[in-house]
Design an enzyme around this catalytic site. Structure first.
Site, PDB file in Angstrom:
ATOM      1  N   GLY A 103       0.744  -1.252   0.000  1.00 47.74           N
ATOM      2  CA  GLY A 103       0.000   0.000   0.000  1.00 47.74           C
ATOM      3  C   GLY A 103       0.770   1.296   0.000  1.00 47.74           C
ATOM      4  CB  CYS A 146     -14.518   3.838 -30.258  1.00 52.18           C
ATOM      5  SG  CYS A 146     -13.581   3.613 -31.774  1.00 52.18           S
ATOM      6  CD  GLU A 147     -15.325   2.917 -24.053  1.00 49.97           C
ATOM      7  OE1 GLU A 147     -15.950   3.662 -23.269  1.00 49.97           O
ATOM      8  OE2 GLU A 147     -15.597   1.731 -24.248  1.00 49.97           O
TER       9      GLU A 147
HETATM   10  N1  LLP Z   1      -1.627  -7.034  -1.126  1.00 46.86           N
HETATM   11  C1  LLP Z   1      -2.915  -7.146  -1.498  1.00 46.86           C
HETATM   12  C2  LLP Z   1      -3.754  -8.170  -0.866  1.00 46.86           C
HETATM   13  C3  LLP Z   1      -3.435  -6.283  -2.469  1.00 46.86           C
HETATM   14  O1  LLP Z   1      -4.704  -6.412  -2.834  1.00 46.86           O
HETATM   15  C4  LLP Z   1      -2.603  -5.304  -3.066  1.00 46.86           C
HETATM   16  C5  LLP Z   1      -3.126  -4.393  -4.080  1.00 46.86           C
HETATM   17  C6  LLP Z   1      -1.254  -5.241  -2.650  1.00 46.86           C
HETATM   18  C7  LLP Z   1      -0.813  -6.120  -1.673  1.00 46.86           C
HETATM   19  C8  LLP Z   1      -0.274  -4.265  -3.232  1.00 46.86           C
HETATM   20  O2  LLP Z   1      -0.611  -2.952  -2.986  1.00 46.86           O
HETATM   21  P1  LLP Z   1       0.394  -1.786  -3.431  1.00 46.86           P
HETATM   22  O3  LLP Z   1       1.651  -1.949  -2.617  1.00 46.86           O
HETATM   23  O4  LLP Z   1       0.654  -1.944  -4.878  1.00 46.86           O
HETATM   24  O5  LLP Z   1      -0.343  -0.554  -3.127  1.00 46.86           O
HETATM   25  N2  LLP Z   1      -5.129  -0.888  -9.832  1.00 46.86           N
HETATM   26  C9  LLP Z   1      -4.980   0.086  -8.766  1.00 46.86           C
HETATM   27  C10 LLP Z   1      -4.362  -0.519  -7.546  1.00 46.86           C
HETATM   28  C11 LLP Z   1      -5.072  -1.743  -7.000  1.00 46.86           C
HETATM   29  C12 LLP Z   1      -4.410  -2.335  -5.801  1.00 46.86           C
HETATM   30  C13 LLP Z   1      -4.986  -3.663  -5.495  1.00 46.86           C
HETATM   31  N3  LLP Z   1      -4.358  -4.349  -4.416  1.00 46.86           N
HETATM   32  C14 LLP Z   1      -4.203   1.278  -9.290  1.00 46.86           C
HETATM   33  O6  LLP Z   1      -3.811   1.288 -10.454  1.00 46.86           O
HETATM   34  O7  LLP Z   1      -3.992   2.250  -8.569  1.00 46.86           O
END
Ligand code: LLP
Length: 428
Positions: free
Chosen positions: A245, A356-357
């Site tokens: 996160g 096309c969006e």
């Molecule tokens: N662990 C779990 C269980 C997760 O669901 C995620 C991300 C992470 C770790 C890694 O999180 P990070 O360190 O990358 O923040 N598509 C979205 C982000 C979706 C995140 C989903 N889960 C975007 O492009 O901002």
């Protein structure tokens, strides 16, 4: 812009290599990753853990595969010692193909199918992060059928607000993720009595692109509270997984330093273990995605046309929402830089793709001095870029290159239209 991508004499370079050369050779749209950046970002976690972890219970960094899943990236991180956070059988197959140690793999996700559970058990992964009682019972049954014992942690929903985009916020009561923290104790009691699961940990992941770690600290305190209740009932845990996160700078956001964050978490954990557990170590697991891959990759695209209407001046480029969905999906900001800087008065443009969006845009209101045929870099595209790419409008996925020590390596060739329908069948 990280120091791995920088201008030298008005030409944007990656690790000192002109991106124009790479675009000439491999075409656009093209994802380009810096091996040095990926390595540095991963090592920021590894080194901070080494400095603070319990030697008897070393931390495990489980890179979140969904953020950027190309084999070369997984292989690189695996060789650096990373484990993986996966959310599907497909991701498990990928990490195994990349040489992962299954004993460093944790499996999250609310919808694990029976086949996926069977596959993960057959590979003997470290831990299932269980997100419901129904899933717990399914894992127990399948493990029993296979004559195995599944190692599990519950993914607890701590109900803290991560203060991020609602689509990437996962730790609030109303989100579909994890089990409510008030129910965790009773879930652990049920798990304790099942014959084919072994409780080894506790897990949470509250959201992504966090620019402040106070919500993570709040989540940690919730987990600590639960751990103490569990311990009092004789359920002791080997690990505590705080998920991923940590945010990155897309623009000029002030981000949390990985080192400081890890030090803060260990500080709390140490005090807790000392005061209530005679200093007994507990292993921490981290699941970073974006903070490892996000600023290690960029997307190159070529300006096809300039076009204006009464309201807006557009640059129509050859990359689109199928290559980089984040702007369309979250109105996300990505910095845009020309590969070669020109002199002249900038104009303000919306940068859009050919799909096309009306949602097919990559950047809005950007002042640039460019003309048709120029190439642009869309920055901070290493996470949730290629991994969220689609074939919409029958567009093949972009090629991908990893630059290592001044040399570009093609790590995924551009898909052709034929690749896209090669396995389709017509009805006779
Ligand atoms: N662990 C779990 C269980 C997760 O669901 C995620 C991300 C992470 C770790 C890694 O999180 P990070 O360190 O990358 O923040 N598509 C979205 C982000 C979706 C995140 C989903 N889960 C975007 O492009 O901002």
């Amino acid at each position: 812009m990280t120091h791995h991508f920088s201008y030298q004499n008005d030409t944007l370079c990656v690790e000192g290599l002109p991106l124009t050369d790479i675009a000439d050779q491999y075409g656009t749209p093209l994802y380009v990753y810096s091996r040095a950046a990926l390595t540095d970002h991963y090592l920021a976690y590894a080194r901070a853990c080494e400095a603070h972890q319990y030697p008897d219970a070393p931390a495990q960094i489980c890179y979140s595969v969904k953020s950027s899943a190309t084999l070369a990236i997984l292989h690189l991180l695996s060789r650096l010692g990373a484990g993986f956070d996966i959310v599907s059988g497909g991701e498990l197959a990928r990490v195994m193909a990349a040489g992962a140690d299954p004993q460093k793999v944790v499996y999250s996700g609310v919808g694990k199918t029976a086949n996926e559970i069977r596959y993960a058990l057959s590979q003997d992964i470290l831990c299932f992060n269980v997100e419901s009682l129904a899933e717990l019972h399914r894992i127990n049954r399948i493990a029993g059928d296979m004559g195995q014992v599944a190692r599990i942690a519950f993914r607890v929903n701590p109900d803290v607000d991560p203060h991020t985009h609602p689509y990437i916020s996962t730790g609030l009561r109303e989100n579909k993720f994890g089990i409510p923290h008030e129910e965790a104790l009773s879930c652990y009691r049920i798990a304790r009595d099942l014959p084919h699961v072994q409780i080894i940990g506790i897990d949470c992941h509250i959201g992504s692109q966090l620019l402040d770690d106070a919500p993570l600290v709040a989540a940690l305190h919730r987990l600590i509270f639960l751990c103490d209740q569990l311990e009092a009932e004789g359920i002791s845990l080997r690990h505590l997984d705080l998920g991923g996160g940590l945010g990155i700078a897309y623009r000029d956001e002030k981000t949390i330093s990985v080192g400081e964050h890890i030090a803060r978490i260990y500080d709390i954990v140490r005090r807790w273990r000392q005061t209530r557990h005679q200093g007994k170590p507990i292993r921490l697991i981290w699941e970073p995605g974006r903070s490892v891959s996000g600023n290690a990759g960029i997307l190159l695209t070529e300006i096809q046309y300039e076009k204006s209407n009464a309201a807006t001046r557009y640059l129509i480029v050859d990359a689109a929402m199928n290559d980089l969905l984040r702007p369309a999906m979250y109105e996300a900001w990505h910095d845009v830089l020309p590969l070669v800087r020109r002199v002249g008065n900038p104009q303000t443009y919306d940068i859009v793709g050919p799909i096309c969006e009306s949602g097919d845009w990559l950047a809005k209101n950007r002042a640039l001095t460019v003309r048709e045929g120029d190439r642009l870099a869309i920055l901070s595209a290493g996470a949730y870029g290629m991994s969220m790419a689609s074939h919409y409008n029958t567009r093949g996925k972009a090629a991908e290159v990893m630059v290592d020590n001044g040399r570009a390596h093609l790590i995924r060739p551009r898909e052709t239209a034929e690749d896209l329908f090669a396995t389709e069948r017509i009805v006779p």
